[in-house]
Design an enzyme around this catalytic site. Structure first.
Site, short mmCIF file in Angstrom:
data_model
loop_
_atom_site.label_atom_id
_atom_site.label_comp_id
_atom_site.label_asym_id
_atom_site.label_seq_id
_atom_site.Cartn_x
_atom_site.Cartn_y
_atom_site.Cartn_z
N CYS A 56 20.27 34.54 -17.25
CA CYS A 56 21.31 34.90 -18.35
C CYS A 56 20.80 36.21 -19.41
O CYS A 56 19.74 35.96 -19.89
CB CYS A 56 21.66 33.79 -19.26
N ASN A 113 30.21 41.30 -19.83
CA ASN A 113 30.21 40.22 -20.78
C ASN A 113 29.11 39.93 -21.59
O ASN A 113 27.97 40.16 -21.22
CB ASN A 113 30.71 38.84 -20.16
N LEU A 115 26.19 31.94 -23.07
CA LEU A 115 26.20 30.44 -22.39
C LEU A 115 27.00 29.46 -23.42
O LEU A 115 26.64 28.22 -23.76
CB LEU A 115 24.78 29.88 -22.49
N LYS A 161 29.61 25.62 -15.19
CA LYS A 161 28.96 26.46 -16.12
C LYS A 161 27.52 25.91 -16.31
O LYS A 161 27.42 25.00 -16.15
CB LYS A 161 29.74 26.34 -17.40
N ASN A 175 22.67 37.66 -10.74
CA ASN A 175 23.57 37.43 -12.00
C ASN A 175 24.02 39.06 -12.24
O ASN A 175 23.80 39.89 -11.34
CB ASN A 175 22.45 36.94 -12.93
N MET A 186 28.41 36.44 -22.88
CA MET A 186 29.27 34.93 -23.54
C MET A 186 28.31 34.46 -24.22
O MET A 186 28.53 33.48 -25.19
CB MET A 186 29.71 34.33 -22.22
N GLY A 198 31.39 42.77 -11.03
CA GLY A 198 32.53 43.28 -10.47
C GLY A 198 31.96 44.34 -9.44
O GLY A 198 30.94 44.36 -9.21
C1 SIN Z 1 26.71 33.95 -20.33
O1 SIN Z 1 26.98 32.62 -20.79
O2 SIN Z 1 26.15 34.59 -21.19
C2 SIN Z 1 26.48 34.25 -18.87
C3 SIN Z 1 25.80 33.40 -18.19
C4 SIN Z 1 24.66 34.18 -17.25
O3 SIN Z 1 24.76 35.30 -17.20
O4 SIN Z 1 23.80 33.40 -16.79
#
Ligand code: SIN
Length: 308
Positions: free
Chosen positions: A129, A69, A73, A45, A192, A71, A218
């Site tokens: 990201c 998503n 990070l 990660k 990404n 997320m 996807g």
């Molecule tokens: C994330 O953690 O938001 C995704 C990471 C990424 O797209 O680089």
């Protein structure tokens, strides 16, 4: 017998499929699973200097043709991943340590920490990201990438690559490739997620952060991913290897990424949905396509996309 061996810089790998950063690589347990699987290597990660909780949940949703998503990070911090990697042998093959600074200064602190650790394997600098609230993706700022890499290569001498966002305009491919070609990068990883998509169910967004805006992954993104792999294959100097990421759910998808020029292929959404057993399936499907076409190794078709 088909051979799936590939190389990236000075490193060689028994096969060509692995996880994409962010999927099944948060902690030791998940990383151990990847090492026990048929994935040829693994990437962590993306680590920041300090551990992060990430964005509020729900922040990941599987949707019919992929995932969305935001997320933000979530990760255990650079020291955790360095500790883990210090237990993994880096020899002919190498894992990938993914890092991303929340500021330029933080990026330098991370890279200097890596340089002074005993980890001497591959490093992936994530410039893409899309889910950090209030922070743009550096990969879309050509001058910013140039400035950062100029500073980084003044002191950093481990094998380094960058993870890029998808580009959509041929002029933008020309501009960013011209910058990347000035540096001794070992690889670029493209792509990404497609940032800031919106998925709606009935009348409501699918994830909480940013009122539903999130990175799309996807099958939705395979044509964009293939275009980015091939556009960089056409533009980057041969010493910069390409890792293809985006929309891989089958051996046929892996085959297409390699046909477009990829040396390694990463799996995100489909790994999240299917778990590490997916690598066995992808490898078997790829081998059967190669056998059917009479290809013995990846070099027989890598980058050899036919044009009309
Ligand atoms: C994330 O953690 O938001 C995704 C990471 C990424 O797209 O680089």
């Amino acid at each position: 017998m088909t051979r799936l061996q590939t190389t990236l810089g000075q490193f060689s790998f028994d096969s060509c499929v692995m996880n994409a950063s962010g999927v099944h690589c948060y902690d030791r347990t998940e990383l151990d699973d990847l090492r026990a699987s048929k994935a040829t290597t693994f990437v962590t990660k993306s680590a920041t200097l300090n551990p992060r909780e990430g964005n509020p949940t729900p922040r990941y949703k599987a949707v019919p043709l992929g995932s969305i998503n935001s997320m933000g990070l979530p990760n255990l911090g650079i020291d955790y991943y360095l500790d883990y990697l210090e237990t993994v042998e880096v020899g002919e093959s190498s894992p990938f340590l993914s890092v991303t600074g929340l500021s330029r200064e933080e990026t330098h602190t991370l890279l200097r920490k890596i340089q002074s650790s005993s980890y001497n394997g591959l490093v992936e600098l994530n410039l893409s990201c899309p889910n950090l609230i209030g922070k743009p993706q550096l990969g879309y700022d050509t001058e910013g990438v140039n400035d950062l890499l100029t500073e980084v290569f003044a002191y950093f001498d481990q094998p380094l690559g960058v993870k890029l966002p998808p580009y959509f305009d041929l002029t933008h491919f020309d501009q960013i490739a011209e910058v990347l070609n000035q540096f001794p990068l070992t690889f670029v990883n493209t792509v990404n997620s497609i940032g800031n998509a919106l998925y709606i169910e009935d009348e409501t967004v699918a994830i909480k952060p940013k009122n539903g805006f999130g990175g799309l992954g996807g099958s939705y993104i395979k044509p964009t991913a293939l275009a980015n792999v091939h556009a960089f294959y056409q533009r980057l100097k041969p010493s910069i290897a390409i890792i293809g990421t985006g929309g891989v759910t089958s051996g046929r998808d892996v085959f297409e990424h390699i046909l477009c020029g990829a040396r390694l292929v990463q799996v995100g959404t489909a790994l999240q949905e299917e778990g590490p057993a997916i690598f066995d399936r992808l490898e078997a499907e790829l081998r059967s396509i190669m056998a059917e076409k009479g290809y013995e190794c990846l070099d027989d078709f890598r980058g050899k996309l036919h044009y009309l």
